[in-house]
Design a protein around this motif. Structure first.
Motif, PDB file in Angstrom:
ATOM      1  N   ALA A   1       0.236  -2.106   1.203  1.00 14.71           N
ATOM      2  CA  ALA A   1       0.776  -3.349   1.744  1.00 14.71           C
ATOM      3  C   ALA A   1       0.641  -3.372   3.266  1.00 14.71           C
ATOM      4  CB  ALA A   1       2.241  -3.520   1.339  1.00 14.71           C
TER       5      ALA A   1
ATOM      6  N   LEU B   1      -3.058  -3.924   4.092  1.00 18.59           N
ATOM      7  CA  LEU B   1      -3.420  -5.318   3.853  1.00 18.59           C
ATOM      8  C   LEU B   1      -2.918  -6.201   4.993  1.00 18.59           C
ATOM      9  CD1 LEU B   1      -4.515  -7.649   2.142  1.00 18.59           C
ATOM     10  CD2 LEU B   1      -2.330  -7.635   0.896  1.00 18.59           C
ATOM     11  N   ALA B   2      -1.668  -6.011   5.398  1.00 19.37           N
ATOM     12  CA  ALA B   2      -1.107  -6.802   6.488  1.00 19.37           C
ATOM     13  C   ALA B   2      -1.875  -6.566   7.782  1.00 19.37           C
ATOM     14  CB  ALA B   2       0.374  -6.467   6.671  1.00 19.37           C
TER      15      ALA B   2
ATOM     16  N   ALA C   1      -5.498  -8.150   7.484  1.00 13.29           N
ATOM     17  CA  ALA C   1      -5.399  -9.612   7.514  1.00 13.29           C
ATOM     18  C   ALA C   1      -5.080 -10.080   8.928  1.00 13.29           C
ATOM     19  CB  ALA C   1      -4.339 -10.089   6.531  1.00 13.29           C
TER      20      ALA C   1
ATOM     21  N   CYS D   1      -4.008 -15.093   6.920  1.00 16.14           N
ATOM     22  CA  CYS D   1      -2.841 -14.686   6.147  1.00 16.14           C
ATOM     23  C   CYS D   1      -3.347 -13.752   5.042  1.00 16.14           C
ATOM     24  CB  CYS D   1      -2.110 -15.893   5.573  1.00 16.14           C
ATOM     25  SG  CYS D   1      -3.000 -16.769   4.284  1.00 16.14           S
ATOM     26  N   GLU D   2      -2.444 -13.021   4.427  1.00 16.59           N
ATOM     27  CA  GLU D   2      -2.832 -12.033   3.426  1.00 16.59           C
ATOM     28  C   GLU D   2      -3.527 -12.676   2.227  1.00 16.59           C
ATOM     29  OE1 GLU D   2       0.587  -9.634   2.528  1.00 16.59           O
ATOM     30  OE2 GLU D   2       0.711  -8.880   4.587  1.00 16.59           O
TER      31      GLU D   2
ATOM     32  N   TYR E   1      -7.052 -13.525   3.169  1.00 12.18           N
ATOM     33  CA  TYR E   1      -7.830 -12.291   3.291  1.00 12.18           C
ATOM     34  C   TYR E   1      -8.224 -11.765   1.913  1.00 12.18           C
ATOM     35  CZ  TYR E   1      -9.386  -7.768   5.030  1.00 12.18           C
ATOM     36  OH  TYR E   1     -10.144  -6.658   5.323  1.00 12.18           O
TER      37      TYR E   1
END
Length: 110
Positions: A19, A22-23, A26, A32-33, A36
């Motif tokens: 997580a 990913l953040a 992105a 935004c996630e 992405y």
């Protein structure tokens, strides 16, 4: 408008490290996630911001080198060509090949 296009909701479970990654990715891409993740699913390398930036830098470098090559060719056509120009031309061509190869390697690793 996004709701009309993206009408199916999926739940995704990630580990904290995933997580966070990913953040981070992105955010680095300015997306935004969800956008992405859609980008990753589409598998279009030209859509990746890193690839677009790399290609833009490569185009700029090729243009700069091309201007120098054109000046050398102009001097050759005017009878002003020297051995130094030939050496410089070879150096520019090597630099151009190196830049293109770097781009190919980086895009291939995306």
């Amino acid at each position: 408008m996004a709701d009309k296009i993206h009408c199916i909701r999926k739940t995704l479970r990630l580990m904290p490290q995933e997580a966070e990654l990913l953040a981070k990715k992105a955010g680095e891409s300015g997306m935004c996630e969800a956008d992405y993740l859609r980008l990753l699913i589409s598998q279009k390398p030209n859509d990746y911001p890193e690839v677009r930036k790399l290609l833009k830098e490569l185009i700029n470098e090729v243009n700069r080198i091309g201007i120098n090559i054109n000046q050398i060719v102009f001097n050759n056509n005017a009878g002003l060509y020297s051995k130094e120009d030939k050496t410089q031309l070879v150096a520019y061509m090597r630099k151009l090949n190196k830049k293109v190869n770097e781009a190919v390697v980086q895009i291939g690793n995306q």
